[in-house]
Design a protein around this motif. Structure first.
Motif, PDB file in Angstrom:
ATOM      1  N   PRO A 321       7.424  23.330  42.459  1.00 48.29           N
ATOM      2  CA  PRO A 321       7.055  22.420  41.375  1.00 48.29           C
ATOM      3  C   PRO A 321       8.194  21.486  40.957  1.00 48.29           C
ATOM      4  O   PRO A 321       9.366  21.836  41.080  1.00 48.29           O
ATOM      5  CB  PRO A 321       6.695  23.375  40.229  1.00 48.29           C
ATOM      6  CG  PRO A 321       7.350  24.664  40.546  1.00 48.29           C
ATOM      7  CD  PRO A 321       7.684  24.693  41.994  1.00 48.29           C
ATOM      8  N   ALA A 322       7.820  20.292  40.482  1.00 50.55           N
ATOM      9  CA  ALA A 322       8.811  19.349  39.924  1.00 50.55           C
ATOM     10  C   ALA A 322       8.058  18.316  39.105  1.00 50.55           C
ATOM     11  O   ALA A 322       6.829  18.219  39.184  1.00 50.55           O
ATOM     12  CB  ALA A 322       9.587  18.679  41.047  1.00 50.55           C
ATOM     13  N   PHE A 323       8.799  17.549  38.294  1.00 47.74           N
ATOM     14  CA  PHE A 323       8.171  16.479  37.506  1.00 47.74           C
ATOM     15  C   PHE A 323       8.232  15.152  38.265  1.00 47.74           C
ATOM     16  O   PHE A 323       7.370  14.845  39.056  1.00 47.74           O
ATOM     17  CB  PHE A 323       8.842  16.356  36.131  1.00 47.74           C
ATOM     18  CG  PHE A 323       8.468  17.464  35.186  1.00 47.74           C
ATOM     19  CD1 PHE A 323       7.155  17.590  34.731  1.00 47.74           C
ATOM     20  CD2 PHE A 323       9.404  18.381  34.751  1.00 47.74           C
ATOM     21  CE1 PHE A 323       6.790  18.613  33.860  1.00 47.74           C
ATOM     22  CE2 PHE A 323       9.059  19.409  33.885  1.00 47.74           C
ATOM     23  CZ  PHE A 323       7.745  19.524  33.439  1.00 47.74           C
ATOM     24  N   ARG A 324       9.307  14.416  38.051  1.00 46.82           N
ATOM     25  CA  ARG A 324       9.421  13.039  38.534  1.00 46.82           C
ATOM     26  C   ARG A 324       9.183  12.898  40.043  1.00 46.82           C
ATOM     27  O   ARG A 324       8.478  12.019  40.512  1.00 46.82           O
ATOM     28  CB  ARG A 324      10.824  12.523  38.173  1.00 46.82           C
ATOM     29  CG  ARG A 324      11.026  11.017  38.264  1.00 46.82           C
ATOM     30  CD  ARG A 324      12.440  10.661  37.821  1.00 46.82           C
ATOM     31  NE  ARG A 324      13.450  11.545  38.403  1.00 46.82           N
ATOM     32  CZ  ARG A 324      13.921  11.422  39.648  1.00 46.82           C
ATOM     33  NH1 ARG A 324      13.474  10.477  40.439  1.00 46.82           N
ATOM     34  NH2 ARG A 324      14.836  12.257  40.105  1.00 46.82           N
ATOM     35  N   THR A 325       9.788  13.828  40.827  1.00 50.71           N
ATOM     36  CA  THR A 325       9.730  13.662  42.290  1.00 50.71           C
ATOM     37  C   THR A 325       8.478  14.265  42.910  1.00 50.71           C
ATOM     38  O   THR A 325       8.294  14.240  44.122  1.00 50.71           O
ATOM     39  CB  THR A 325      10.966  14.317  42.942  1.00 50.71           C
ATOM     40  OG1 THR A 325      11.049  15.667  42.447  1.00 50.71           O
ATOM     41  CG2 THR A 325      12.240  13.582  42.579  1.00 50.71           C
ATOM     42  N   GLY A 326       7.612  14.858  42.082  1.00 54.72           N
ATOM     43  CA  GLY A 326       6.363  15.422  42.595  1.00 54.72           C
ATOM     44  C   GLY A 326       6.532  16.850  43.086  1.00 54.72           C
ATOM     45  O   GLY A 326       7.642  17.327  43.316  1.00 54.72           O
ATOM     46  N   CYS A 327       5.387  17.551  43.244  1.00 53.62           N
ATOM     47  CA  CYS A 327       5.405  18.940  43.712  1.00 53.62           C
ATOM     48  C   CYS A 327       5.294  18.947  45.236  1.00 53.62           C
ATOM     49  O   CYS A 327       4.380  18.348  45.804  1.00 53.62           O
ATOM     50  CB  CYS A 327       4.227  19.711  43.122  1.00 53.62           C
ATOM     51  SG  CYS A 327       4.256  19.730  41.312  1.00 53.62           S
TER      52      CYS A 327
END
Length: 713
Positions: A321-327
């Motif tokens: 998982p991540a926010f800005r860079t996408g999952c």
């Protein structure tokens, strides 16, 4: 010192066991090999006892070496007496030897050595005699010398007192007494460097505790607070009692001319020379003990994590998982092969939830995914909500697990990951690793430096070599307990096998690539640099599932193949019965183990091991461990209310409690006092990492993200 006798007493085992183990270690045998295949010789000492024995053996041998160096140095100076030699030979620790050597160690120029150069030793001896018939100043006048820079009687007396102070400070008996008394009755204190500054060390801003009672985790916290410049830490000794003791030892006569001088000198010797050194010693010893305890806990936690049961025969979707860079997502088949990778953006700032759900639904259909492995890092919670929503919308039965992703980013940026996935970026590698951690935690986690797997406390503050050695030992024990498939194991896994170095592990993989699969264990001898000794150490831990000899798929060692074959014949079976699983219960056919073992030319412990292995070939010890909790729905922290009872997974065990994952983003803390109804000294007596436990919610603080749990239901 009789090292073997000392090891026998410390480890509470027989002398013959110590002798046998030391001989085997000295012959270059590894701990896993001795523990598994030399039980007859050592009387079945397990790997934990053997590792402790190996560590203590090294320490005691170094101690003997140091004693020899010290004795020879004092002898060269012509100052060695029989009494001193006996004291050095009886010393049990490095600190005790240092104390005895202190008066004879070549010194830098000190106030005392300068005073000796000025010829003030006779004056020091005169004061120490305590028989002055007149003020010492009168005698001191004889030592005034412009050439030697002794300009007044006061200068002469000051120099003589410096010599006496150093003599007091160098006395080993005084130091031992003072150190022991300070340990027993002294306090450790800490204060804030700046009371106004907020920090995690606020409980130590005005803190006092008896040295003998201070727990290891508090010592490590104080050390860290001090090194981060938040705290000032001190040892407070029972100074009055120490000075009284020294005066009793030194003041032999109540002489009006020398007593006041000696009292002042004793105080100076203690404050200037003894106290700082003792404080240093005590802090070092406390730190060493605290580190030892923490490293032990770390090792135990790591073992539990590595020995978690694999989830076999499932196609898994790894979700980093991540926010800005996408999952980052990676689809991994049942053998661990990556089939597909993709990036979705269901989290802020893009919030493309519907698009992400569509992509994942297609992947589930296309590859038959039945399990999603979600990393527990940033945006894990947000990802989990999307996954749960999507699972409710599809007909397929898919479950998910939140996986501890500690070290995944370390691995994905490593040289090893680049070699394994040359065409993937860091995120794709990380997602693949998160999926594989579920399929075979051991095979995946060995690729990461054990120190990067977050299952301890204060790991960055400790002696890194000691920590590294202990954790490497834990990984070795786990890998060898489970055994490895010679035809599929990576070089990272193979290098932990008994007797296999990094270079040989690479050569095994190279041999496999050039010659195809191994069909029997003997082929290992054709691998570059793998000689007969390495073969003896590693062969029993290497498995070949469909090779020429069915015994190669078991943990029976090639050195006992003849005995195993003869046993099967005696019972009316053939080697092929191993593959078909027809040997369950053969142990019951043996009426007299001792007699059968003698007939076969092996020991009865070895015979029992062979029977156990033939009944359940290549059994996996991890099968007995608790399986991870598979989820299909999500809990919010706001859903929790005191009194609720939930099932959870122990994620980390530390000195003062255990952190349990109960399915909300924040792990809850079970304080040591809430773990068991009976008194326990350490949480590890009751729980281990990976345990599935039932807990009750005691309190929830949503703002601080704190959940207090109890296991006392």
């Amino acid at each position: 010192m009789d090292i073997l006798k000392q090891l026998k007493d410390e480890l509470n085992i027989n002398l013959w066991q110590v002798e046998a183990a030391v001989k085997l270690i000295d012959e270059g045998n590894t701990i896993p090999f001795i523990a598994r295949y030399r039980k007859e010789v050592t009387g079945s000492l397990n790997d934990e006892v053997l590792r402790n024995l190996g560590e203590r053996l090294t320490y005691l041998r170094n101690l003997e070496e140091k004693k020899a160096q010290v004795i020879s140095s004092i002898e060269e100076q012509g100052k060695l007496t029989d009494e001193l030699r006996a004291q050095i030979e009886d010393a049990q620790t490095m600190v005790a030897i240092d104390d005895l050597y202190r008066p004879y160690r070549p010194k830098k120029r000190t106030r005392a050595t300068i005073a000796k150069e000025k010829g003030l030793e006779p004056l020091a001896a005169y004061i120490s005699l305590q028989m002055a018939k007149e003020p010492v100043e009168e005698t001191a006048k004889d030592y005034i010398s412009e050439e030697k820079e002794v300009l007044t009687a006061e200068d002469a007396i000051a120099g003589a007192c410096d010599i006496i102070a150093e003599t007091i400070s160098d006395d080993a008996d005084y130091r031992t007494y003072i150190r022991n008394l300070t340990f027993k009755e002294g306090m450790i204190t800490s204060a804030a460097k700046d009371e106004e500054t907020e920090s995690v060390y606020e409980m130590y801003y005005n803190y006092t505790e008896k040295i003998s009672k201070t727990a290891g985790h508090r010592i490590l916290a104080l050390n860290r607070g001090e090194s981060e410049k938040f705290l000032t830490v001190k040892v407070e000794a029972p100074e009055d009692r120490i000075l009284l003791y020294l005066e009793k030892k030194i003041l032999k006569h109540d002489n009006p001319y020398t007593t006041p001088l000696l009292q002042a000198t004793i105080k100076d010797s203690y404050k200037r020379l003894i106290s700082p050194a003792i404080e240093r010693d005590i802090r070092n010893e406390l730190t060493e003990k605290a580190e030892e305890g923490a490293i032990k806990v770390f090792g135990k936690n790591l073992e539990q994590l590595l020995m978690q049961p694999p989830i076999a025969n499932r196609v898994v979707l790894g979700w980093d998982p991540a926010f800005r860079t996408g999952c980052k997502l990676a689809v991994v088949d049942a053998t661990g092969k990556v089939l597909d990778t993709v990036v979705v953006y269901p989290t802020a700032p893009q919030n493309k939830v519907e698009e992400a759900k569509r992509v994942v639904k297609n992947l589930i259909k296309k590859y038959g995914i039945s399990l999603i492995s979600v990393g527990n890092g940033t945006a894990s919670r947000e990802s989990e909500l999307v996954i749960v929503e999507m699972l409710k919308e599809i007909p397929e039965k898919v479950e998910y697990v939140i996986v501890n992703e500690a070290g995944a980013s370390v691995y994905s940026a490593s040289k090893l990951a680049t070699e394994e996935f040359p065409n993937f970026d860091v995120g794709q590698r990380s997602a693949a690793s998160i999926a594989r951690r579920l399929q075979d935690p051991l095979a995946e986690l060995v690729k990461i430096d054990p120190k990067a797997i977050g299952v301890g406390q204060y790991q960055h503050d400790m002696n890194q070599k000691k920590l590294g050695d202990t954790l490497t030992g834990v990984v070795e024990d786990c890998v060898n307990k489970v055994g490895v498939d010679l035809n599929t194991a990576s070089a990272s896994l193979l290098e932990y096998v008994s007797g296999i170095s990094k270079a040989i592990a690479k050569n095994i993989v190279l041999y496999r690539e050039e010659n195809g699969k191994f069909t029997n264990r003997k082929q290992l001898l054709k691998v570059a640099k793998l000689g007969p000794k390495a073969f003896e150490q590693c062969a029993g831990f290497m498995r070949i599932s469909d090779g020429d000899n069915p015994l190669d798929s078991t943990s029976v060692h090639p050195e006992t193949y003849d005995a195993a074959t003869a046993l099967l014949e005696k019972l009316g079976f053939a080697a092929d019965d191993i593959r078909s699983g027809n040997l369950m219960g053969i142990g019951l056919m043996l009426k007299d183990y001792k007699k059968t073992a003698d007939e076969l030319g092996i020991g009865d412990i070895t015979l029992k091991d062979i029977v156990k292995e033939l009944e359940k070939p290549a059994r996996d010890p991890r099968d007995e461990m608790p399986k991870p909790i598979l989820r299909t729905d999500v809990l919010e922290m706001e859903d929790l209310t005191p009194g609720m009872i939930l099932k959870g997974t122990v994620r980390n065990v530390i000195d003062f409690g255990a952190f349990v994952d109960i399915g909300v983003h924040q792990d809850g803390l079970v304080h040591i006092s809430q773990i068991s109804d009976k008194y326990i000294k350490h949480p590890l007596e009751a729980v281990s990492v990976g345990d599935i436990v039932e807990v009750k919610i005691m309190s929830v603080d949503v703002n601080k993200g704190r959940i207090q749990l109890t296991m006392k239901l």
